[in-house]
Design a protein around this motif. Structure first.
Motif, mmCIF file in Angstrom:
data_model
loop_
_atom_site.group_PDB
_atom_site.id
_atom_site.type_symbol
_atom_site.label_atom_id
_atom_site.label_comp_id
_atom_site.label_asym_id
_atom_site.label_seq_id
_atom_site.Cartn_x
_atom_site.Cartn_y
_atom_site.Cartn_z
ATOM 1 N N UNK A 107 0.829 -1.210 0.000
ATOM 2 C CA UNK A 107 0.000 0.000 0.000
ATOM 3 C C UNK A 107 0.862 1.258 0.000
ATOM 4 N N UNK A 108 2.041 1.185 0.615
ATOM 5 C CA UNK A 108 2.953 2.325 0.530
ATOM 6 C C UNK A 108 3.419 2.515 -0.912
ATOM 7 N N UNK A 109 3.847 1.428 -1.551
ATOM 8 C CA UNK A 109 4.304 1.523 -2.939
ATOM 9 C C UNK A 109 3.172 1.988 -3.843
ATOM 10 N N UNK A 110 1.967 1.420 -3.657
ATOM 11 C CA UNK A 110 0.834 1.819 -4.478
ATOM 12 C C UNK A 110 0.426 3.260 -4.256
ATOM 13 N N UNK A 111 0.472 3.709 -2.994
ATOM 14 C CA UNK A 111 0.136 5.100 -2.693
ATOM 15 C C UNK A 111 1.118 6.069 -3.316
ATOM 16 N N UNK A 112 2.406 5.724 -3.282
ATOM 17 C CA UNK A 112 3.420 6.613 -3.870
ATOM 18 C C UNK A 112 3.280 6.673 -5.393
ATOM 19 N N UNK A 113 2.960 5.546 -6.007
ATOM 20 C CA UNK A 113 2.718 5.557 -7.456
ATOM 21 C C UNK A 113 1.506 6.418 -7.790
ATOM 22 N N UNK A 114 0.489 6.360 -6.942
ATOM 23 C CA UNK A 114 -0.705 7.179 -7.168
ATOM 24 C C UNK A 114 -0.391 8.663 -7.002
ATOM 25 N N UNK A 115 0.468 9.006 -6.028
ATOM 26 C CA UNK A 115 0.928 10.391 -5.885
ATOM 27 C C UNK A 115 1.645 10.828 -7.164
#
Length: 378
Positions: free
Chosen positions: A346-354
């Motif tokens: 979720x950290x990796x996915x959130x950063x990609x979404x940012x």
């Protein structure tokens, strides 16, 4: 709307029928999972080429042909006695669905005046989202009380209703002469920006979402029964987000995609940061759910505004890019999981979404490259 619901239900039905299909055909659960993965990959790869091949065929004929393919493939899948025949039928459905989402948008919005087209896109997206809240759960329930073949055959019935309706009522016209065949404000740079941002957002979303069950159980501490209920909450949040977004798309066509992507980023990063607290986990799960449907919906609507050439080709490109992002996200999550745990996905996915949000905002600061010429009518 009925066809959108039917295609999306057909796409995701195996998710709820993994075990009975596995036991019936004597294959592993991972092999049955490929019925969904291969479906998405087929849509991603074939959407643009097929849309280009049929670019001159009247849309009434294309849509009836696609729905006929859905009917036939669903019946073949329900009668399949081997895994490979079932897989082949699924890939035929995927070929039809990839082109359906490219053609359906311009046809539907072209039937309405331009100032309400965002609401039309919203209605179509709402119907598609109902597949996860209504179609797949209903198919899973039916499959548990009969056999897996019964729900797999149901899209044939619904597809036939849509086919007859479209064949009888939809006007026949040359594709290039339809009202929404070309964008209202063609812009090559904005087209590229939205395409890239949508793919990056899908990659980010499914880097985490693929492992949401594990997250809610291992990190948030919910019991399996509660996790099932939270999926219903997630689906309702998705429907609410699509409904709200559809109501504002016409007024804020450019800011809506960035808002939806930003909401997704907050939801995913919130789950990473405070997902160990059950109440906070539910709050940020709802935020993520309320954005997941609207992101794709907003990018599809943007294509109707900024496509540099035909809108059907642009919508096919957007659908292909989004499905490629889904596949890439699931693969990336699988790589992150053993290295950083499920919270790390979720950290990796959130950063990609940012990053996706930054792409959209950066595109707003750059001057556009307008392209106003249209293909000559013959």
């Amino acid at each position: 709307m009925l066809a959108a619901l039917t295609f999306n239900t057909a796409e995701n039905l195996p998710i709820g029928l993994l075990e009975p299909i596995s036991a019936s055909l004597g294959v592993s659960l991972s092999a049955v999972g490929l019925l969904v993965t291969g479906y998405g990959a087929t849509v991603a790869i074939t959407s643009v080429p097929i849309a280009h091949v049929v670019r001159a065929v009247p849309r009434r004929h294309v849509l009836t042909g696609l729905l006929a393919a859905l009917v036939v493939s669903s019946l073949v899948a329900a009668l399949a006695t081997s895994y490979w025949l079932l897989l082949g039928a699924r890939l035929l459905t995927a070929l039809a669905q990839g082109l359906f989402w490219a053609v359906m948008g311009p046809v539907a919005v072209g039937l309405f005046r331009p100032e309400v087209r965002g609401r039309v896109v919203g209605a179509l997206s709402l119907a598609g989202s109902l597949a996860l809240v209504l179609g797949v759960p209903a198919g899973t329930w039916l499959g548990r009380r009969s056999t897996w073949q019964v729900p797999i055959a149901m899209p044939a019935v619904l597809g036939l209703v849509s086919l007859v309706t479209i064949a009888v009522l939809l006007p026949t016209s040359r594709p290039e002469e339809e009202p929404a065949a070309y964008a209202t404000s063609p812009d090559v740079r904005r087209f590229g920006t939205v395409l890239a941002a949508g793919a990056l957002s899908a990659t980010g979303a499914f880097t985490g979402y693929t492992y949401i069950v594990k997250f809610l159980g291992d990190v948030s501490g919910f019991a399996p029964g509660t996790v099932s209920a939270l999926f219903v909450v997630f689906g309702i949040a998705c429907l609410a987000g699509v409904s709200i977004t559809g109501a504002v798309l016409d007024r804020f066509p450019q800011s809506t995609p960035a808002t939806a992507v930003a909401t997704q980023a907050v939801g995913m990063l919130g789950l990473y940061a405070v997902g160990t607290h059950p109440v906070a986990a539910v709050v940020f799960l709802v935020l993520m759910g309320s954005a997941l449907g609207p992101v794709f919906m907003a990018t599809q609507n943007a294509m109707l505004h900024c496509a540099p050439a035909r809108t059907d080709i642009a919508l096919a490109a957007n659908s292909g890019a989004y499905n490629a992002g889904i596949a890439a996200g699931a693969a990336l999550g699988g790589l992150v999981l053993p290295l950083a745990g499920v919270r790390g996905t979720f950290l990796a996915g959130g950063l990609l979404t940012v990053g996706s949000c930054a792409v959209l905002l950066g595109g707003r600061l750059l001057p556009g490259q307008r392209r106003t010429e249209r293909a000559p009518r013959r």
